[in-house]
Design a protein around this motif. Structure first.
Motif, PDB file in Angstrom:
ATOM      1  N   ALA A  41     -11.934   0.014   6.523  1.00  0.00           N
ATOM      2  CA  ALA A  41     -13.111   0.712   7.038  1.00  0.00           C
ATOM      3  C   ALA A  41     -14.222  -0.284   7.371  1.00  0.00           C
ATOM      4  O   ALA A  41     -14.923  -0.133   8.378  1.00  0.00           O
ATOM      5  CB  ALA A  41     -13.594   1.742   6.024  1.00  0.00           C
ATOM      6  N   ALA A  42     -14.378  -1.306   6.543  1.00  0.00           N
ATOM      7  CA  ALA A  42     -15.390  -2.331   6.808  1.00  0.00           C
ATOM      8  C   ALA A  42     -15.050  -3.127   8.056  1.00  0.00           C
ATOM      9  O   ALA A  42     -15.940  -3.515   8.830  1.00  0.00           O
ATOM     10  CB  ALA A  42     -15.526  -3.266   5.608  1.00  0.00           C
ATOM     11  N   PHE A  43     -13.759  -3.384   8.272  1.00  0.00           N
ATOM     12  CA  PHE A  43     -13.331  -4.051   9.501  1.00  0.00           C
ATOM     13  C   PHE A  43     -13.723  -3.209  10.719  1.00  0.00           C
ATOM     14  O   PHE A  43     -14.248  -3.727  11.715  1.00  0.00           O
ATOM     15  CB  PHE A  43     -11.816  -4.253   9.493  1.00  0.00           C
ATOM     16  N   ALA A  79       0.807  -1.221   0.000  1.00  0.00           N
ATOM     17  CA  ALA A  79       0.000   0.000   0.000  1.00  0.00           C
ATOM     18  C   ALA A  79       0.846   1.280   0.000  1.00  0.00           C
ATOM     19  O   ALA A  79       0.490   2.241  -0.697  1.00  0.00           O
ATOM     20  CB  ALA A  79      -0.964  -0.003   1.186  1.00  0.00           C
ATOM     21  N   PRO A  80       1.959   1.341   0.748  1.00  0.00           N
ATOM     22  CA  PRO A  80       2.746   2.585   0.739  1.00  0.00           C
ATOM     23  C   PRO A  80       3.382   2.911  -0.612  1.00  0.00           C
ATOM     24  O   PRO A  80       3.729   4.067  -0.864  1.00  0.00           O
ATOM     25  CB  PRO A  80       3.837   2.328   1.796  1.00  0.00           C
ATOM     26  N   VAL A  81       3.529   1.906  -1.491  1.00  0.00           N
ATOM     27  CA  VAL A  81       4.218   2.145  -2.761  1.00  0.00           C
ATOM     28  C   VAL A  81       3.337   1.895  -3.977  1.00  0.00           C
ATOM     29  O   VAL A  81       3.780   2.113  -5.111  1.00  0.00           O
ATOM     30  CB  VAL A  81       5.495   1.262  -2.873  1.00  0.00           C
ATOM     31  N   ASP A  82       2.113   1.437  -3.755  1.00  0.00           N
ATOM     32  CA  ASP A  82       1.221   1.106  -4.870  1.00  0.00           C
ATOM     33  C   ASP A  82      -0.150   1.701  -4.569  1.00  0.00           C
ATOM     34  O   ASP A  82      -0.900   1.191  -3.738  1.00  0.00           O
ATOM     35  CB  ASP A  82       1.136  -0.416  -5.041  1.00  0.00           C
ATOM     36  N   ARG A  83      -0.475   2.793  -5.245  1.00  0.00           N
ATOM     37  CA  ARG A  83      -1.718   3.509  -4.966  1.00  0.00           C
ATOM     38  C   ARG A  83      -2.947   2.635  -5.191  1.00  0.00           C
ATOM     39  O   ARG A  83      -3.941   2.734  -4.467  1.00  0.00           O
ATOM     40  CB  ARG A  83      -1.781   4.750  -5.871  1.00  0.00           C
ATOM     41  N   GLU A  84      -2.890   1.780  -6.201  1.00  0.00           N
ATOM     42  CA  GLU A  84      -4.045   0.922  -6.484  1.00  0.00           C
ATOM     43  C   GLU A  84      -4.307  -0.044  -5.330  1.00  0.00           C
ATOM     44  O   GLU A  84      -5.458  -0.287  -4.966  1.00  0.00           O
ATOM     45  CB  GLU A  84      -3.819   0.146  -7.784  1.00  0.00           C
ATOM     46  N   ALA A 108      -8.345   0.505   1.553  1.00  0.00           N
ATOM     47  CA  ALA A 108      -9.017   1.507   2.385  1.00  0.00           C
ATOM     48  C   ALA A 108     -10.447   1.097   2.747  1.00  0.00           C
ATOM     49  O   ALA A 108     -10.822   1.113   3.932  1.00  0.00           O
ATOM     50  CB  ALA A 108      -8.991   2.872   1.702  1.00  0.00           C
ATOM     51  N   PRO A 109     -11.292   0.702   1.794  1.00  0.00           N
ATOM     52  CA  PRO A 109     -12.661   0.308   2.187  1.00  0.00           C
ATOM     53  C   PRO A 109     -12.691  -0.987   2.983  1.00  0.00           C
ATOM     54  O   PRO A 109     -13.607  -1.194   3.782  1.00  0.00           O
ATOM     55  CB  PRO A 109     -13.382   0.153   0.837  1.00  0.00           C
TER      56      PRO A 109
END
Length: 200
Positions: A123-125, A108-113, A119-120
Protein backbone atom coordinates in the motif's frame (compact mmCIF):
# COMPACT_ATOMS: atom_id res chain seq x y z
CA UNK A 1 24.88 -14.97 34.15
CA UNK A 2 24.52 -16.69 30.76
CA UNK A 3 27.32 -17.12 28.26
CA UNK A 4 27.62 -14.34 25.67
CA UNK A 5 25.89 -15.14 22.39
CA UNK A 6 29.15 -14.92 20.48
CA UNK A 7 27.74 -13.26 17.34
CA UNK A 8 26.30 -9.95 16.31
CA UNK A 9 22.57 -10.43 15.87
CA UNK A 10 22.15 -7.50 13.46
CA UNK A 11 24.92 -8.83 11.22
CA UNK A 12 23.38 -12.30 11.19
CA UNK A 13 19.94 -10.92 10.31
CA UNK A 14 21.39 -8.82 7.49
CA UNK A 15 23.31 -11.81 6.10
CA UNK A 16 20.21 -13.99 6.37
CA UNK A 17 18.22 -11.40 4.41
CA UNK A 18 20.84 -11.55 1.66
CA UNK A 19 20.60 -15.34 1.52
CA UNK A 20 16.80 -15.40 1.56
CA UNK A 21 16.83 -12.90 -1.32
CA UNK A 22 18.72 -15.35 -3.54
CA UNK A 23 16.88 -18.64 -2.98
CA UNK A 24 13.44 -19.88 -2.04
CA UNK A 25 12.54 -20.26 1.61
CA UNK A 26 12.01 -24.01 1.23
CA UNK A 27 15.27 -24.29 -0.72
CA UNK A 28 17.31 -23.07 2.25
CA UNK A 29 18.03 -25.55 5.03
CA UNK A 30 19.27 -24.88 8.53
CA UNK A 31 22.59 -26.37 7.39
CA UNK A 32 22.71 -23.74 4.65
CA UNK A 33 22.04 -21.01 7.20
CA UNK A 34 24.68 -22.33 9.59
CA UNK A 35 27.25 -22.43 6.77
CA UNK A 36 26.34 -19.05 5.29
CA UNK A 37 26.06 -17.22 8.60
CA UNK A 38 28.96 -18.92 10.35
CA UNK A 39 26.86 -19.35 13.49
CA UNK A 40 26.26 -22.58 15.38
CA UNK A 41 22.86 -24.19 14.88
CA UNK A 42 22.04 -24.14 18.60
CA UNK A 43 22.78 -20.42 18.76
CA UNK A 44 20.42 -19.74 15.84
CA UNK A 45 17.64 -21.78 17.45
CA UNK A 46 18.20 -20.13 20.83
CA UNK A 47 18.07 -16.63 19.34
CA UNK A 48 15.42 -16.98 16.63
CA UNK A 49 13.52 -20.13 17.63
CA UNK A 50 13.37 -21.62 14.13
CA UNK A 51 14.21 -21.02 10.50
CA UNK A 52 10.87 -19.22 10.20
CA UNK A 53 11.79 -16.96 13.12
CA UNK A 54 15.06 -16.03 11.44
CA UNK A 55 13.22 -15.47 8.14
CA UNK A 56 10.72 -13.16 9.83
CA UNK A 57 13.55 -11.15 11.40
CA UNK A 58 15.38 -10.96 8.06
CA UNK A 59 12.24 -9.87 6.21
CA UNK A 60 11.48 -7.16 8.81
CA UNK A 61 15.08 -5.93 8.55
CA UNK A 62 14.95 -5.80 4.75
CA UNK A 63 11.59 -4.03 4.69
CA UNK A 64 12.95 -1.41 7.09
CA UNK A 65 16.44 -0.93 5.64
CA UNK A 66 15.93 -1.62 1.92
CA UNK A 67 12.27 -1.15 1.03
CA UNK A 68 11.18 1.75 3.26
CA UNK A 69 14.00 4.05 2.01
CA UNK A 70 13.24 2.97 -1.56
CA UNK A 71 9.56 3.85 -1.12
CA UNK A 72 10.60 7.27 0.20
CA UNK A 73 12.77 7.83 -2.89
CA UNK A 74 9.93 6.75 -5.20
CA UNK A 75 7.61 9.22 -3.46
CA UNK A 76 10.21 11.95 -3.85
CA UNK A 77 10.67 11.35 -7.56
CA UNK A 78 9.50 14.16 -9.79
CA UNK A 79 7.36 11.98 -12.05
CA UNK A 80 6.58 8.39 -12.97
CA UNK A 81 9.62 8.09 -15.24
CA UNK A 82 11.97 9.05 -12.41
CA UNK A 83 10.05 6.85 -9.97
CA UNK A 84 10.57 3.84 -12.21
CA UNK A 85 14.24 4.67 -12.63
CA UNK A 86 14.68 4.94 -8.86
CA UNK A 87 12.88 1.65 -8.25
CA UNK A 88 14.52 -0.56 -10.89
CA UNK A 89 17.69 1.23 -11.86
CA UNK A 90 19.64 1.07 -8.62
CA UNK A 91 21.55 -2.20 -8.10
CA UNK A 92 21.83 -1.47 -4.37
CA UNK A 93 18.11 -2.18 -4.03
CA UNK A 94 18.22 -5.50 -5.86
CA UNK A 95 18.42 -7.71 -2.77
CA UNK A 96 15.58 -5.91 -1.00
CA UNK A 97 13.28 -6.06 -4.02
CA UNK A 98 14.16 -9.72 -4.60
CA UNK A 99 13.27 -10.63 -1.03
CA UNK A 100 10.06 -8.59 -1.20
CA UNK A 101 9.09 -10.29 -4.45
CA UNK A 102 9.82 -13.77 -3.10
CA UNK A 103 7.88 -13.02 0.07
CA UNK A 104 4.88 -11.84 -1.96
CA UNK A 105 4.90 -14.84 -4.30
CA UNK A 106 6.10 -17.63 -2.06
CA UNK A 107 5.44 -16.91 1.62
CA UNK A 108 2.44 -14.58 1.82
CA UNK A 109 -0.02 -17.16 0.38
CA UNK A 110 0.93 -19.70 3.07
CA UNK A 111 2.00 -17.53 6.01
CA UNK A 112 -0.57 -15.08 7.36
CA UNK A 113 2.01 -13.16 9.37
CA UNK A 114 4.07 -12.51 6.25
CA UNK A 115 0.94 -11.45 4.35
CA UNK A 116 0.06 -9.02 7.15
CA UNK A 117 3.61 -7.62 7.06
CA UNK A 118 3.50 -7.07 3.31
CA UNK A 119 0.04 -5.51 2.94
CA UNK A 120 1.00 -2.06 4.32
CA UNK A 121 4.29 -2.15 2.42
CA UNK A 122 2.54 -2.68 -0.92
CA UNK A 123 0.00 0.00 0.00
CA UNK A 124 2.88 2.37 0.76
CA UNK A 125 4.41 1.56 -2.62
CA UNK A 126 1.10 2.47 -4.30
CA UNK A 127 0.89 5.72 -2.33
CA UNK A 128 4.49 6.58 -3.23
CA UNK A 129 3.65 6.08 -6.91
CA UNK A 130 0.58 8.33 -6.57
CA UNK A 131 2.77 10.98 -4.96
CA UNK A 132 5.33 10.70 -7.76
CA UNK A 133 2.51 11.12 -10.27
CA UNK A 134 1.43 14.33 -8.53
CA UNK A 135 -1.50 12.95 -6.51
CA UNK A 136 -0.87 13.09 -2.78
CA UNK A 137 -4.08 11.78 -1.21
CA UNK A 138 -4.88 8.09 -0.69
CA UNK A 139 -6.91 6.26 -3.30
CA UNK A 140 -10.68 6.66 -3.20
CA UNK A 141 -12.98 3.69 -3.63
CA UNK A 142 -16.31 3.86 -5.45
CA UNK A 143 -19.02 1.22 -5.58
CA UNK A 144 -19.22 -0.60 -8.94
CA UNK A 145 -21.45 1.19 -11.44
CA UNK A 146 -21.43 4.52 -9.58
CA UNK A 147 -21.15 7.59 -11.81
CA UNK A 148 -17.99 9.61 -11.32
CA UNK A 149 -17.27 13.24 -12.02
CA UNK A 150 -14.48 14.04 -14.52
CA UNK A 151 -12.21 14.88 -11.58
CA UNK A 152 -12.99 11.56 -9.92
CA UNK A 153 -12.37 9.73 -13.19
CA UNK A 154 -8.99 11.45 -13.51
CA UNK A 155 -8.16 10.47 -9.95
CA UNK A 156 -9.17 6.87 -10.60
CA UNK A 157 -6.86 6.87 -13.62
CA UNK A 158 -4.00 8.04 -11.38
CA UNK A 159 -4.84 5.33 -8.83
CA UNK A 160 -4.75 2.70 -11.58
CA UNK A 161 -1.43 4.03 -12.87
CA UNK A 162 0.01 3.92 -9.33
CA UNK A 163 -1.10 0.31 -8.91
CA UNK A 164 0.36 -0.51 -12.33
CA UNK A 165 3.65 1.12 -11.37
CA UNK A 166 3.99 -1.06 -8.26
CA UNK A 167 3.16 -4.16 -10.32
CA UNK A 168 5.66 -3.08 -12.97
CA UNK A 169 8.46 -2.62 -10.45
CA UNK A 170 7.94 -6.12 -9.09
CA UNK A 171 7.45 -7.58 -12.58
CA UNK A 172 10.66 -6.05 -13.91
CA UNK A 173 12.52 -7.38 -10.89
CA UNK A 174 11.06 -10.82 -11.59
CA UNK A 175 12.28 -10.70 -15.20
CA UNK A 176 15.73 -9.60 -14.08
CA UNK A 177 15.83 -12.34 -11.48
CA UNK A 178 14.93 -14.93 -14.11
CA UNK A 179 18.00 -13.86 -16.07
CA UNK A 180 16.10 -13.81 -19.35
CA UNK A 181 18.46 -13.16 -22.22
CA UNK A 182 18.22 -9.61 -23.53
CA UNK A 183 16.30 -8.30 -20.51
CA UNK A 184 17.45 -4.78 -19.68
CA UNK A 185 15.43 -3.80 -16.63
CA UNK A 186 16.49 -0.16 -16.56
CA UNK A 187 15.85 0.29 -20.28
CA UNK A 188 12.45 -1.40 -20.11
CA UNK A 189 11.45 0.69 -17.11
CA UNK A 190 12.50 3.91 -18.83
CA UNK A 191 10.58 3.02 -22.00
CA UNK A 192 7.43 2.21 -20.05
CA UNK A 193 7.72 5.35 -17.95
CA UNK A 194 8.03 7.40 -21.15
CA UNK A 195 4.76 5.92 -22.41
CA UNK A 196 3.01 6.46 -19.09
CA UNK A 197 4.02 10.11 -18.88
CA UNK A 198 3.52 10.97 -22.55
CA UNK A 199 0.68 13.38 -23.17
CA UNK A 200 -1.81 12.56 -25.96
Amino acid sequence: MGRPRGFDEATVIRSAAELFSTRSYDGISMDDLVTHLGVHRNSLYKTFGSKRGLYQAALRWSLEHHIAPLIDRVAGAGDLAQALHVAVGEPAEEAGLNLLLMAVVERAPVDREVADQLAPVLAAFDQAARTAAGQHSPAGQHPPGEQHSPAENARQDEDDVAFALTATILGLRLRARAGTSGTNVDQAGAALAHRLTRHP
